[in-house]
Design a protein around this motif. Structure first.
Motif, short mmCIF file in Angstrom:
data_model
loop_
_atom_site.label_atom_id
_atom_site.label_comp_id
_atom_site.label_asym_id
_atom_site.label_seq_id
_atom_site.Cartn_x
_atom_site.Cartn_y
_atom_site.Cartn_z
N ARG B 176 -4.19 14.67 18.33
CA ARG B 176 -4.40 15.94 17.64
C ARG B 176 -5.87 16.22 17.42
NH1 ARG B 176 -1.09 20.39 15.95
NH2 ARG B 176 0.42 19.99 17.55
N ILE B 177 -6.65 15.16 17.16
CA ILE B 177 -8.09 15.36 17.02
C ILE B 177 -8.62 15.95 18.33
CG2 ILE B 177 -10.29 14.23 16.63
CD1 ILE B 177 -8.84 12.21 14.90
N ILE B 180 -7.88 19.72 18.77
CA ILE B 180 -8.79 20.69 18.15
C ILE B 180 -9.78 21.18 19.20
CG2 ILE B 180 -10.58 20.99 16.42
CD1 ILE B 180 -9.32 18.86 14.84
N ILE B 183 -8.04 23.61 21.48
CA ILE B 183 -7.84 24.91 20.87
C ILE B 183 -9.17 25.64 20.73
CG2 ILE B 183 -7.14 26.01 18.72
CD1 ILE B 183 -4.96 23.96 18.50
N LEU B 184 -10.21 24.88 20.41
CA LEU B 184 -11.54 25.48 20.32
C LEU B 184 -11.92 26.15 21.63
CD1 LEU B 184 -14.49 25.74 19.14
CD2 LEU B 184 -14.89 23.51 20.11
#
Lengths: 459, 606
Positions: B176-177, B180, B183-184
């Motif tokens: 999940r890290i 990010i 998604i960024l």
């Protein structure tokens, strides 16, 4: 609209006149039939709204919420069966009456043309909800929860009444269809900022905004299952719906009034989701996760870009179904272990494998697994926030991690691990419960195929 | 060429058939796992046709199949990219999955939920193929998250065990890290190019691509377990061995590298990101190789070697050779999957014993596994003319002749020689010497379900590199000439590693120092990373959420400022005003205040 409202009202005599053994079946089937007759509302031939009469209309923003409302009534009725099984029949009927009343008010709220009517119905929804919480809640804290629920919402929405009266006096109309042509108030006057606050506060409390959210975990935790479901799924969305409608007419002031609320939401989103990490109470965890998701909706509405509006609408629908499903699952645990404490119901996958599958799917939806509509909502909001300020991605990213963490923490604690000895002889999962979960999940999955219909007016 | 696209889609759809048939499958035909395995075999055979056609004609394709939605100005399609990378990777992924499925039928035969296990593996394969063939970022993200969730489910397969659950959660957290970052970059591309279609993104010329590429690099760091976000990969070995073989060595973990390969047209113009990738890869490959040196769990050693190879792939990306990195992905898949299958065979035969100190002398009872393990290890170290040689040797040569960061190159070379060290350690402790396992164990490896998949992968480990590198067109101009010492560096460091390790193994076979050295502790405790990151961080976060978020804010401040304060004020006012206490002064005062307020209001308002 009457063809939805009148049958819904007729559910009350149906409930009272049904034979006692047919009570649940009759009301479930009849309300399911109503929700199916509502489906044609989706068929909006053009971008304009569907004006049913002078009082009611529906457009692509309110229709998904309207459908969510009518869809949820049969689910609520199904979910409450076990909870009420030991009550006398008249109580059951009264309970159904309350749900139906709430339903009627909600349908009218979402389709009201006049703002003042919207306001009245918005307030009216409090009454049946309050009765449901304080009469059928689980423990004595329900009274306190009821007081919090009532007074937070009432105190928040009284300024709205003043603002509406003022607008009526100065503009001459409160019709939602006309209000976009309203002469916008100027920025300089401090009174217009006060007006903005008065308009927004009612919805901010309802959403709820971080800091004004204390009523929500209390009410959600103490309410009976149907109350929790309707609170999480629809009543919170009233706030979002109101904000989406009202921001159109408050435009120039919104641009500078939003900053504190954006900050508060960004911060509150992380705070509330990190509260979830330490919750031992299953329902409270789901309630706090609602606050964190609704903070995203608030931000999206405050940003005021087409993408963010679409994201907000999609996220509202997605969250409505997901959190309602999570509450149902929590309730099915509660009915078996008679406790909301997570640690008392662990390792359930061993005993209830199908229920574990529902848990898994619900948690995955909650953490926004692509291509679910939850992800579409969150992704749109994130994109909109990113184009507003690049730095916001840090906070949103942290929230994405924590959301995944608490969703899976919930899943792992309740479903995985070794089961405890006191759940040896729990009941198997009923067809009723599995149907309930399936009815929550089906719209979520089907909407993935065509998410346009829940993207609101700006799509 | 129409046939190629149709065949590709056919082999994708074939995989969906067993999933659709789960409920109405007639079990009297053949067992469900066998059915899934057969379907994957069909899909593999069919996918070979378009791949061969692609090799022959070199024609890339893009398919837009279904218009999903149009958001304002952006269209989202279900679109497939059938280019060099996806065309080459699909048959390899299918081949390896086919072998591993067959192996799982032997390894998991006593599991009551074996059908579900196979379904999970199949779902994983589908998401992986979605990831590989995706032409837009959204579809890529579907596959990306899909493989993450499937890895969560498969690591936590034995969900009764706390360790398995922790490892599963850890995998999701680290992934999940990385998400990010993904998604960024999705948000950035949305904002700046108004498109998520990959070829449309490449068409535009951006001013500064550092931010989205850094996002992608973060995503790759999470998924491919690069330094900083690496601890989930060794922990993931809690899952069943077929899962480790399929997800955590050959397919899922290379997804991060694959993402960077997909975006190389953009990356090759950004020197900063390339350097970051180079350094990140170099640190990863050395650090994880060091960690592998002192592990005693056979699966952990192989896992760390995977991590080290992923670092090597990242280094290759960093020196701007995406095609070489891709070649290494392909070759690595064969021998790494086989190494895991071999260790699975050993573990299963020794009644779930994973500690290499309790093995020994396995070359006599398990000659076949021994052969495969040794060939796999040699391929891993880059023994000439085995599969690993064709990619690894090329990578080291390219590194040696390039002008980039010498420090990173040095680290990579050291890691290369360490590869030989930990490989020889497995061979030495598990296979050679005298048996140290219980003498009552019956070892039998003569099961066709075990022999056949390993044989296939064994053939792959010997010849796949030759076949693949013979059939692809060189995309970058290879270095034609170089001094002899550069040419044989890779071989020399590996040989040095071998000899050193062999000597060390003899030395440390029986002897155990009472106080382990700091170097040993560093390596054995994984560089103290879990102690720092996995204790300090969660503790602070959970403390913060408990103390500041829950206690101070929610239960004290917000509660006291609004509801309790209001209640208190009202209560005090009403008690002091309603109860008749003879406080004449305050009664008059309140009367006066009311009068004055009323007068003032009337004065100003009316």
């Amino acid at each position: 609209m009457l063809k939805t409202i009148l049958p819904t009202i007729m559910l009350i005599p149906l409930a009272w006149l049904s034979k006692n053994n047919m009570l649940w079946i009759n009301s479930t089937m009849y309300s399911l039939a109503i929700s199916i007759t509502c489906l044609p509302l989706m068929n909006l031939s053009c971008d304009n709204s569907l004006n049913m009469s002078l009082l009611f209309f529906s457009d692509s923003l309110s229709t998904p919420l309207l459908l969510l409302t009518v869809w949820l009534l049969p689910l609520m009725i199904m979910a409450s069966q076990h909870h009420l099984s030991k009550e006398p029949d008249s109580q059951k009927k009264l309970y159904i009456t309350m749900m139906v009343l709430l339903q009627t008010f909600l349908i009218m709220t979402f389709s009201a043309t006049e703002l003042i009517m919207f306001y009245i119905l918005f307030e009216a929804t409090l009454v049946p909800t309050l009765i449901m919480i304080t009469r059928w809640g689980g423990q004595t804290e329900r009274l306190n929860a009821g007081i919090y629920f009532l007074f937070y919402t009432l105190a928040g929405s009284l300024p709205l009444l003043v603002a509406l009266v003022y607008t009526q006096a100065s503009v001459g109309s409160l019709n939602l269809l006309l209000i976009q042509y309203w002469n916008h108030p100027s920025i300089q006057v401090w009174g217009s900022s006060a007006l903005w606050l008065a308009y927004m506060m009612a919805f901010m409390v309802k959403m709820p905004l971080y800091g004004l959210h204390l009523w929500l975990p209390k009410a959600h935790v103490e309410a009976p299952i149907a109350g929790s479901m309707v609170l999480a799924a629809i009543l919170l969305k009233l706030g979002g719906y109101g904000m989406l409608r009202i921001t159109v007419m408050l435009n120039p002031i919104t641009n500078f009034m939003t900053y504190p609320f954006l900050m508060l939401s960004l911060w509150g989103m992380i705070m509330t989701s990190s509260i979830c990490l330490r919750q031992t109470d299953l329902k409270s965890l789901i309630a706090y996760s609602s606050v964190s998701h609704m903070a995203l909706v608030i931000m999206a509405i405050m940003i005021q870009s087409p993408w963010s509006f679409m994201g907000a609408t999609a996220l509202m629908i997605a969250h409505g179904l997901t959190s309602s499903m999570l509450f149902c699952l929590a309730n099915s645990n509660y009915e078996r272990t008679h406790s909301r404490t997570m640690i008392l119901a662990r390792g359930l996958q061993m005993i209830l494998p199908l229920m574990a599958a529902w848990w898994l799917l619900a948690s995955l939806m909650n953490l926004a697994l692509p291509p679910s509509i939850n992800l579409i909502g969150e992704l749109f909001v994130t994109t909109a926030m990113f184009s507003w300020s690049n730095l916001s991605i840090i906070l949103l990213g942290i929230n994405i991690i924590i959301t995944a963490l608490y969703s899976l923490y919930m899943l792992i604690t309740t479903q995985r691990g070794k089961y405890t000895y006191h759940i040896h002889n729990i009941k198997p999962s009923f067809t009723r419960e599995n149907t309930l979960m399936m009815l929550h999940l089906t719209p979520l999955l089907l909407l993935m195929v065509k998410p346009q219909i829940i993207l609101g007016t700006l799509y | 060429m129409n046939m190629a696209s149709a065949m590709m889609l056919l082999s994708l759809t074939i995989l969906l058939v067993p999933l659709i048939n789960t409920t109405n499958y007639k079990s009297n035909l053949k067992p469900y796992p066998d059915y899934i395995k057969t379907m994957i075999f069909y899909a593999f055979m069919i996918s070979l046709i378009p791949t061969i056609m692609f090799i022959q004609s070199g024609q890339e394709m893009m398919m837009l199949t279904w218009h999903w939605m149009t958001i304002q100005t952006m269209k989202l399609y279900l679109s497939f990219k059938l280019d060099f990378f996806s065309m080459m990777f699909m048959p390899i992924a299918l081949f390896i999955t086919w072998s591993i499925m067959e192996f799982s039928m032997w390894y998991m035969h006593s599991d009551p939920n074996i059908n579900r296990f196979f379904k999970y593996l199949l779902m994983f394969l589908i998401t992986m193929l979605i990831l590989v063939t995706a032409n837009n970022m959204f579809q890529l993200f579907i596959g990306w998250e899909g493989v993450g969730i499937m890895s969560f489910l498969l690591i936590g397969w034995w969900y009764g065990r706390t360790d398995a659950n922790t490892a599963a959660l850890q995998a999701i957290l680290y992934n999940r890290i990385g998400d990010i970052g993904f998604i960024l970059s999705m948000a950035w591309f949305m904002k700046n190019s108004n498109s998520w279609e990959i070829q449309q993104i490449f068409m535009l010329d951006f001013d500064n691509t550092t931010l989205p590429l850094a996002g992608l690099l973060l995503a790759a760091t999470g998924k491919s377990a690069q330094f900083g976000l690496h601890p989930w990969l060794p922990s993931a070995m809690e899952g069943p061995t077929p899962v480790s073989a399929l997800l955590h060595s050959s397919t899922m973990v290379v997804a991060g590298i694959f993402l960077l390969i997909r975006f190389y047209p953009m990356m090759e113009n950004n020197k900063m990101i390339l350097t970051m990738a180079l350094c990140l890869g170099a640190i990863t490959t050395l650090f994880t190789a060091i960690c592998a040196l002192t592990q005693n769990d056979i699966k952990k050693i192989v896992a760390f070697s995977t991590s080290s190879q992923l670092g090597l792939m990242m280094v290759t990306i960093g020196i701007n050779q995406p095609h070489l990195a891709f070649l290494h992905i392909c070759t690595h898949a064969f021998f790494k999957a086989m190494l895991f299958l071999c260790s699975g065979s050993i573990i299963h035969s020794l009644n779930d014993e994973q500690d290499i100190r309790k093995m020994g002398g396995l070359y006599k009872p398990m000659p076949f596994t021994t052969t495969a393990l040794i060939v796999g290890s040699l391929a891993l170290t880059g023994m000439p003319f085995l599969t690993g040689f064709y990619s690894k040797d090329l990578i080291i040569e390219t590194i040696n002749t390039s002008y980039t960061n010498a420090w990173a190159l040095l680290l990579t070379l050291i890691a290369t020689s360490l590869t030989a060290v930990y490989s020889i350690r497995i061979i030495f402790f598990a296979l050679l010497g005298k048996p140290r396992f219980s003498s009552l164990i019956l070892i039998n490896e003569n099961n066709p379900l075990l022999i056949k998949p390993i044989t296939r992968l064994l053939i792959g480990s010997i010849f796949a590199g030759f076949i693949i590198s013979n059939n692809i067109t060189p995309s970058t101009v290879p270095q034609m000439t170089m001094p002899l010492y550069l040419k044989i560096t890779a071989l020399l460091v590996t040989l040095a590693g071998f000899t050193l390790a062999l000597e060390l193994c003899y030395l440390t076979q029986n002897l155990k120092y009472p106080n382990p050295s700091t170097m040993f502790k560093f390596s054995n405790l994984l560089g103290y990373f879990p102690f720092i990151m996995h204790r300090f961080n969660p503790l602070t976060t959970l403390h913060m959420s408990q103390k500041s978020a829950t206690m101070i804010m929610d239960l004290i401040w917000l509660e006291n400022v609004l509801p309790k304060l209001t209640a208190k004020v009202q209560q005090n006012l009403s008690t002091s005003l309603t109860n008749q206490k003879g406080l004449v002064k305050s009664y008059f005062l309140s009367f006066l205040i009311t009068m004055i307020t009323t007068l003032l209001l009337f004065n100003f308002l009316v």
